[in-house]
Write an enzyme that holds these catalytic residues in place. Structure first.
Site, PDB file in Angstrom:
ATOM      1  N   HIS A   1       2.237  -2.379   0.050  1.00  0.00           N
ATOM      2  CA  HIS A   1       3.070  -1.699   1.040  1.00  0.00           C
ATOM      3  C   HIS A   1       4.273  -2.548   1.441  1.00  0.00           C
ATOM      4  O   HIS A   1       5.279  -2.018   1.916  1.00  0.00           O
ATOM      5  CB  HIS A   1       2.242  -1.252   2.248  1.00  0.00           C
ATOM      6  CG  HIS A   1       1.849  -2.309   3.222  1.00  0.00           C
ATOM      7  ND1 HIS A   1       0.598  -2.884   3.250  1.00  0.00           N
ATOM      8  CD2 HIS A   1       2.534  -2.881   4.241  1.00  0.00           C
ATOM      9  CE1 HIS A   1       0.528  -3.754   4.240  1.00  0.00           C
ATOM     10  NE2 HIS A   1       1.701  -3.777   4.861  1.00  0.00           N
TER      11      HIS A   1
ATOM     12  N   SER B   1       1.093  -8.867   7.088  1.00  0.00           N
ATOM     13  CA  SER B   1       0.905  -8.127   5.844  1.00  0.00           C
ATOM     14  C   SER B   1       1.365  -9.001   4.676  1.00  0.00           C
ATOM     15  O   SER B   1       2.481  -9.508   4.675  1.00  0.00           O
ATOM     16  CB  SER B   1       1.710  -6.834   5.868  1.00  0.00           C
ATOM     17  OG  SER B   1       1.156  -5.912   6.761  1.00  0.00           O
TER      18      SER B   1
ATOM     19  N   ASP C   1      -4.268  -3.322  -2.104  1.00  0.00           N
ATOM     20  CA  ASP C   1      -2.934  -3.386  -1.506  1.00  0.00           C
ATOM     21  C   ASP C   1      -2.219  -4.678  -1.916  1.00  0.00           C
ATOM     22  O   ASP C   1      -2.123  -5.623  -1.130  1.00  0.00           O
ATOM     23  CB  ASP C   1      -3.055  -3.290   0.014  1.00  0.00           C
ATOM     24  CG  ASP C   1      -1.729  -2.974   0.696  1.00  0.00           C
ATOM     25  OD1 ASP C   1      -0.691  -3.059   0.029  1.00  0.00           O
ATOM     26  OD2 ASP C   1      -1.744  -2.649   1.891  1.00  0.00           O
TER      27      ASP C   1
END
Length: 737
Positions: free
Chosen positions: A88, A653, A223
């Site tokens: 992402h 992230s 991810d």
């Protein structure tokens, strides 16, 4: 008096322990580890010293940590500049390279050699060179100053420090306040500007579970994505060039091939964006009762349109993929944040904390400190309209109908036409606009945009404070009676959603351009909203922010003075931090247990053929059916994701999850839904971060994608000693204390 104060101290620390006292709480500045938490970390399972983690005299773990694109984290995992981050985090780059013909979002992308790697204009990778405590330097030059005078002095000192740290070396520097201005650190960095896409799994792996599983556990999302940093031949930062070569890092992370056991030490190293652990009860109440509900409603309205549009065609799915991801991520987070804060009585706990703070301050004779909570109450009451107006501007202008924001590109043409002509700048301005029109329309759909306006307009018209308004919007709403009819009329009468019409506009005479633009409803709405914000909202909002900052500086200072034996950590502010905990599940509510990890078998159990969120590639099903996991299995299972009690937030992230030896074990990408409360109040019993297992990452790269040459670059280590890389037979000693 002493007995009374001691009683208040004990009670206050009990309240503080919920917010600041859990063993796994905190986002620690790496340069302060030796002083503050090195012993605690080693008792918890760390095998390294603080110097092994952060050093300016030798290579250390910090030299493998990358601020990726300014908003995420990545880590260096090979001696050839290969970096690992979230899918992402690289999503907008993957989307920008995708088309219906080459759908990298759907099918994935793998460069089989350096020549196939894809450049990404404006994508950067930033390393921290050093972190310096400059608090004393700043305080000496601001002593006795207040308000604007103090802010001006801080700005002068900051410029001087930054200039001294960067002259002649190509570095950048930024002096940032910590603890609301009770401390200052200067972060010196080096930024690489040629970062190329190397590999990304298909979205059916990288976004498996979609919005349904986002912020949820159990999780089965792969991810991750891979990029490579390129440098000039001398290894210095350089703009993109065919002559650039893969970057040679100061340090790259070894990969743990043993896997973790539940209870093993973990740490997450990265650039967390923003937390507000010290926020007053009035701030928490405003967020949970006013700000979040408005933002959730506005995003829910736009997502209902975008999701339907993406379902209707592959073209729209690609065009709106990155936008939908940006909008939906925060939308669901805010729902979970409110859920957690309300369930655990965050406002009440803050109020109790403030009462004990007041009592303790009075017991010690600090009346000015004792008055602070009441001052927060007045501040929030008097300034709510400015805060709320700003939220509506963000949600409607920046995350709502795109044509409104895009229309502001024509401001110079509409208001400075004559000046541009006189100064010979008209040709240059028209060329800029042509490029802007082309770039905007690449990922724009006019019908979708008008439906977004219709969906959001009803909420905006009903709940936005009067200080932020557009007379043009009001006129259309009054004339047509409802948001859909008003939106249809606005778009019907505007040319901002018409690429061909805008290009023709640029060929008209100056007077005609000015007349058309100043009568265009979308242009007028955008211009009026910005004018209202700048004229009626900005000053009030900035005064609120400045006053709250001054009060928070005093509040945090008072807390530290009243209770000096506590180890305090500063709120996240996009600077490098380390957080530590362990691999562990949780019991977030009665009867519900989160196990510590998930496996590939769980993906198959969730599999729904053809579903946009739960479809699974045939190759992955085949590998699972055959149990073909190779060396990437742990105890016979292929683990996909695992939980940790590390304190993380947005910006983490892509952060590497490391074991006690500093070896890579996973990749942080999310939190459990109720854990999103940790931005405002951490609860060590339930707050958990979610990581993808690094062995699953390597499994996808190697066994699924057939890109094992990328694994060959990495340092794979095990408890048995050094393990050879697959292709080049390199050996690397495991990191030890």
């Amino acid at each position: 008096m002493i007995k009374t104060f001691l009683k208040f101290s004990v009670l206050f620390l009990c309240v503080l322990s919920f917010q600041f006292g859990h063993a796994h709480e905190g986002m620690w500045i790496p340069s302060t580890l030796a002083k503050l938490v090195e012993g605690d970390m080693q008792n918890a399972g760390l095998k390294l010293s603080a110097e092994d983690i952060y050093s300016i005299n030798q290579s250390s773990l910090k030299d493998a940590i990358v601020h990726f694109g300014g908003g995420c984290t990545a880590s260096v995992i090979s001696e050839e500049g290969l970096i690992l981050t979230n899918h992402h985090c690289g999503y907008s780059q993957i989307q920008s390279h995708s088309s219906v013909e080459n759908d990298y979002l759907k099918n994935g992308f793998w460069a089989m050699n350096h020549g196939e790697e894809l450049q990404n204009p404006n994508l950067t990778a930033t390393f921290v060179v050093r972190i310096e405590d400059v608090t004393e330097f700043v305080e000496k030059r601001t002593k006795g100053l207040k308000g604007d005078e103090k802010m001006a002095a801080i700005a002068d000192v900051t410029r001087a420090l930054e200039k001294g740290a960067t002259e002649g070396n190509g570095y950048e520097a930024s002096v940032k306040p910590f603890f609301y201005g009770n401390a200052y650190y200067m972060i010196v960095t080096e930024t690489y500007r040629d970062v190329r896409l190397v590999g990304a799994p298909p979205s059916s792996i990288g976004k498996f579970g979609g919005d349904t599983d986002n912020w949820e556990w159990p999780r089965h999302t792969g991810d991750f994505s891979l990029f490579r940093i390129y440098a000039a031949p001398d290894n210095s930062p350089a703009d993109y060039s065919v002559d650039n070569v893969p970057y040679t890092p100061k340090y790259s992370l070894p990969v743990n091939m043993d896997g973790l056991k539940e209870g093993d030490f973990t740490m997450v190293f990265g650039f967390p964006g923003s937390t507000d652990q010290y926020l007053s009860s009035y701030g928490v109440k405003y967020i949970t009762e006013v700000q979040n509900p408005v933002a959730i409603a506005m995003r829910e309205a736009s997502l209902s349109v975008i999701d339907a549009a993406m379902e209707s065609s592959d073209k729209l799915r690609i065009q709106y993929a990155a936008k939908q991801s940006r909008i939906s991520n925060a939308y669901k987070k805010w729902i979970g944040q409110n859920m957690g804060l309300e369930r655990f009585d965050a406002v009440e706990k803050k109020e109790a904390q403030e009462k004990l703070f007041v009592d303790a301050a009075r017991a010690k004779g600090f009346d000015s400190y004792a008055a602070l909570p009441d001052e927060f109450a007045v501040l929030y009451s008097e300034n709510e309209q400015y805060q709320l107006a700003r939220t509506f501007l963000i949600e409607f202008f920046y995350y709502g109908p795109e044509a409104i924001r895009f229309s502001t590109n024509f401001k110079k043409l509409a208001s400075e036409n004559a000046s541009l002509t006189e100064n010979g700048k008209m040709k240059e301005e028209k060329e800029r606009l042509r490029n802007s029109i082309a770039g905007f329309n690449k990922d724009y759909d006019a019908e979708t945009d008008r439906r977004i306006m219709a969906a959001q307009l009803a909420i905006f018209a009903e709940r936005c404070p009067d200080v932020l308004n557009s007379p043009t919007l009001n006129t259309y709403l009054a004339k047509y009676g409802n948001s859909k009819a008003a939106a249809d009329a606005i778009y019907d009468e505007s040319m901002m959603d018409n690429e061909a019409g805008l290009l023709k506009l640029l060929d008209l005479s100056g007077k005609k351009q000015v007349k058309i633009l100043n009568n265009d409803p979308i242009y007028k709405i955008g211009d009026e909203l910005l004018e209202a914000y700048n004229g009626k909202v900005r000053a009030g909002y900035e005064n609120f922010v400045n006053r709250e900052s001054e009060m928070m500086e005093e509040y945090v200072k008072a807390t530290m003075e009243l209770f000096p034996n506590k180890k305090y950590w500063p709120d996240a502010n996009s600077t490098m931090r380390l957080t530590y905990g362990k691999m562990e599940g949780s019991e977030p509510q009665d009867g519900l247990e989160y196990k510590a990890y998930t496996t590939l078998d769980g993906i198959v159990q969730k599999y729904i053929p053809g579903d946009k969120e739960f479809d699974v590639p045939e190759r992955l099903l085949e590998l699972q059916q055959n149990g073909d996991y190779g060396k990437y299995a742990t105890d016979g299972e292929l683990r996909v994701c695992f939980l940790g009690s590390n304190h993380t937030t947005g910006g983490n992230s892509g952060s590497p999850a490391l074991d006690g030896k500093g070896q890579l074990v996973g990749l942080n990408f999310d939190r459990t839904w109720e854990s999103t409360m940790s931005d405002l109040m951490f609860n060590g019993e339930i707050c958990r971060n979610i990581m993808v297992d690094v062995k699953y990452v390597l499994f996808i790269v190697d066994k699924f994608a057939g890109a094992g040459h990328l694994v060959d670059e990495m340092k794979l280590v095990s408890s048995a000693g050094a393990e050879s890389s697959r292709g080049e037979q390199k050996t690397v000693e495991p990191v030890t204390n």
